[in-house]
Motif scaffolding. Structure first.
Motif, PDB file in Angstrom:
ATOM      1  N   PRO A   5       0.804  -1.219   0.000  1.00 33.00           N
ATOM      2  CA  PRO A   5       0.000   0.000   0.000  1.00 33.00           C
ATOM      3  C   PRO A   5       0.841   1.276   0.000  1.00 33.00           C
ATOM      4  N   VAL A   6       0.469   2.198  -0.875  1.00 33.13           N
ATOM      5  CA  VAL A   6       1.101   3.520  -0.939  1.00 33.13           C
ATOM      6  C   VAL A   6       0.006   4.563  -0.759  1.00 33.13           C
ATOM      7  N   ILE A   7       0.223   5.474   0.182  1.00 24.90           N
ATOM      8  CA  ILE A   7      -0.752   6.522   0.478  1.00 24.90           C
ATOM      9  C   ILE A   7      -0.152   7.867   0.096  1.00 24.90           C
ATOM     10  N   GLY A   8      -0.802   8.568  -0.819  1.00 22.26           N
ATOM     11  CA  GLY A   8      -0.336   9.872  -1.262  1.00 22.26           C
ATOM     12  C   GLY A   8      -0.943  10.988  -0.442  1.00 22.26           C
ATOM     13  N   VAL A   9      -0.103  11.961  -0.069  1.00 21.63           N
ATOM     14  CA  VAL A   9      -0.575  13.137   0.668  1.00 21.63           C
ATOM     15  C   VAL A   9      -0.206  14.392  -0.117  1.00 21.63           C
ATOM     16  N   PRO A  10      -1.173  15.053  -0.752  1.00 24.48           N
ATOM     17  CA  PRO A  10      -0.863  16.321  -1.422  1.00 24.48           C
ATOM     18  C   PRO A  10      -0.665  17.417  -0.382  1.00 24.48           C
ATOM     19  N   THR A  11       0.305  18.289  -0.608  1.00 23.68           N
ATOM     20  CA  THR A  11       0.488  19.413   0.311  1.00 23.68           C
ATOM     21  C   THR A  11       0.180  20.722  -0.404  1.00 23.68           C
ATOM     22  N   SER A  12       0.003  21.761   0.390  1.00 24.25           N
ATOM     23  CA  SER A  12      -0.336  23.075  -0.160  1.00 24.25           C
ATOM     24  C   SER A  12       0.898  23.839  -0.625  1.00 24.25           C
TER      25      SER A  12
ATOM     26  N   LEU B 109      -3.597   5.130  -2.873  1.00 19.36           N
ATOM     27  CA  LEU B 109      -4.606   5.730  -2.008  1.00 19.36           C
ATOM     28  C   LEU B 109      -4.248   7.189  -1.770  1.00 19.36           C
ATOM     29  N   VAL B 110      -5.245   8.054  -1.667  1.00 19.52           N
ATOM     30  CA  VAL B 110      -4.984   9.489  -1.535  1.00 19.52           C
ATOM     31  C   VAL B 110      -5.832  10.076  -0.417  1.00 19.52           C
ATOM     32  N   VAL B 111      -5.214  10.897   0.437  1.00 19.22           N
ATOM     33  CA  VAL B 111      -5.950  11.609   1.482  1.00 19.22           C
ATOM     34  C   VAL B 111      -6.039  13.085   1.108  1.00 19.22           C
ATOM     35  N   ASN B 112      -6.674  13.859   1.962  1.00 24.86           N
ATOM     36  CA  ASN B 112      -6.898  15.275   1.674  1.00 24.86           C
ATOM     37  C   ASN B 112      -5.601  16.084   1.766  1.00 24.86           C
TER      38      ASN B 112
END
Length: 262
Positions: free
Chosen positions: A196-203, A228-231
């Protein structure tokens, strides 16, 4: 209240050390405790494996102090998120033992547990500017009992920096990848791994990055299956997800090993 505390309570009743009415008094606040301005989910540790997290942004100093003290009274660690330096300084004057977990913008009453063997999480930050969000994810996974490895400044503008670290990527049971700008790194990492890889976009980024929206859309439209992507900036959510994935994977492995040995 966590599973260990409930067991201790029930064992006390069975052994006669605790009267039934005393046990009932303690259990009355199990579902939640009403403070008037907040309803504390004192049952969450038992359900989810970690107590309610206090979101600091938008709350007054007095509200945070009252919530933290009441949660701590139940015997659970208290994690407060999204704290600025001024609020943190004020809270540390009033909450004994409150630890600053910079640069994650987190504070903790309690301690980080010893990591479970084999419950490994890797947190990757594309750039140094992504570190506060990446560290938020790393701390959260650590609090769930995972051994956390950190890899920093390996973004796609110099992707050769990542390839030399592939053995570290392959050792992890779950990987969190934090990236701003165009948000390409999580897709690249997900295309290299079978876990599993979880992506986290930053501002982090310039004008048309729209404070992380461009990175979020890039990750959501990834052609790397299973990413997988979170907010935006939600390192806490990513670390929590990675932690329960890694711990679940390790527990499953241990059960198989026990079955073979029996």
């Amino acid at each position: 209240m966590n599973e260990r505390q409930v067991r201790k309570l029930l064992e006390g009743v069975r052994a006669g050390r605790l009267r039934l009415d005393q046990a009932l008094d303690r259990l009355r606040t199990l579902p939640y405790e009403d403070l008037g301005f907040a309803r504390l989910d004192t049952h969450r540790d038992l359900r989810r494996g970690f107590p309610e997290i206090v979101y600091g942004e938008g709350k007054s100093e007095d509200q945070i102090v009252k919530i933290a003290r009441r949660l701590h009274r139940h015997g659970s660690p208290v994690l407060i998120s999204r704290l600025g330096p001024i609020m943190l300084k004020r809270l540390r004057r009033r909450l004994r033992g409150l630890k600053d977990l910079a640069p994650a913008r987190l504070a903790l009453m309690g301690s980080i547990p010893r990591p479970a063997r084999g419950a490994d999480v890797l947190v990757i930050a594309a750039g140094t500017a992504d570190l506060p969000v990446a560290e938020e994810a790393a701390v959260m996974a650590s609090l769930l009992g995972c051994a956390v490895d950190r890899l920093t400044d390996v973004g796609v503008a110099g992707v050769h920096r990542l390839f030399g670290e592939l053995p570290r990527l392959r050792r992890a049971r779950a990987v969190v990848v934090v990236a701003g700008m165009e948000g390409a790194l999580p897709s690249l990492v997900a295309g290299l791994l079978d876990r599993p890889v979880i992506g986290v976009p930053t501002s982090i980024g310039y004008g048309t990055g729209l404070k992380g929206v461009a990175a979020l859309m890039s990750m959501l439209n990834s052609c790397a299956t299973g990413l997988l992507v979170v907010n935006i900036d939600n390192g806490l959510g990513a670390g929590y997800s990675a932690g329960i994935i890694a711990k679940g994977s390790q527990e499953k492995k241990q059960k198989k090993q026990t079955k073979r040995n029996s």
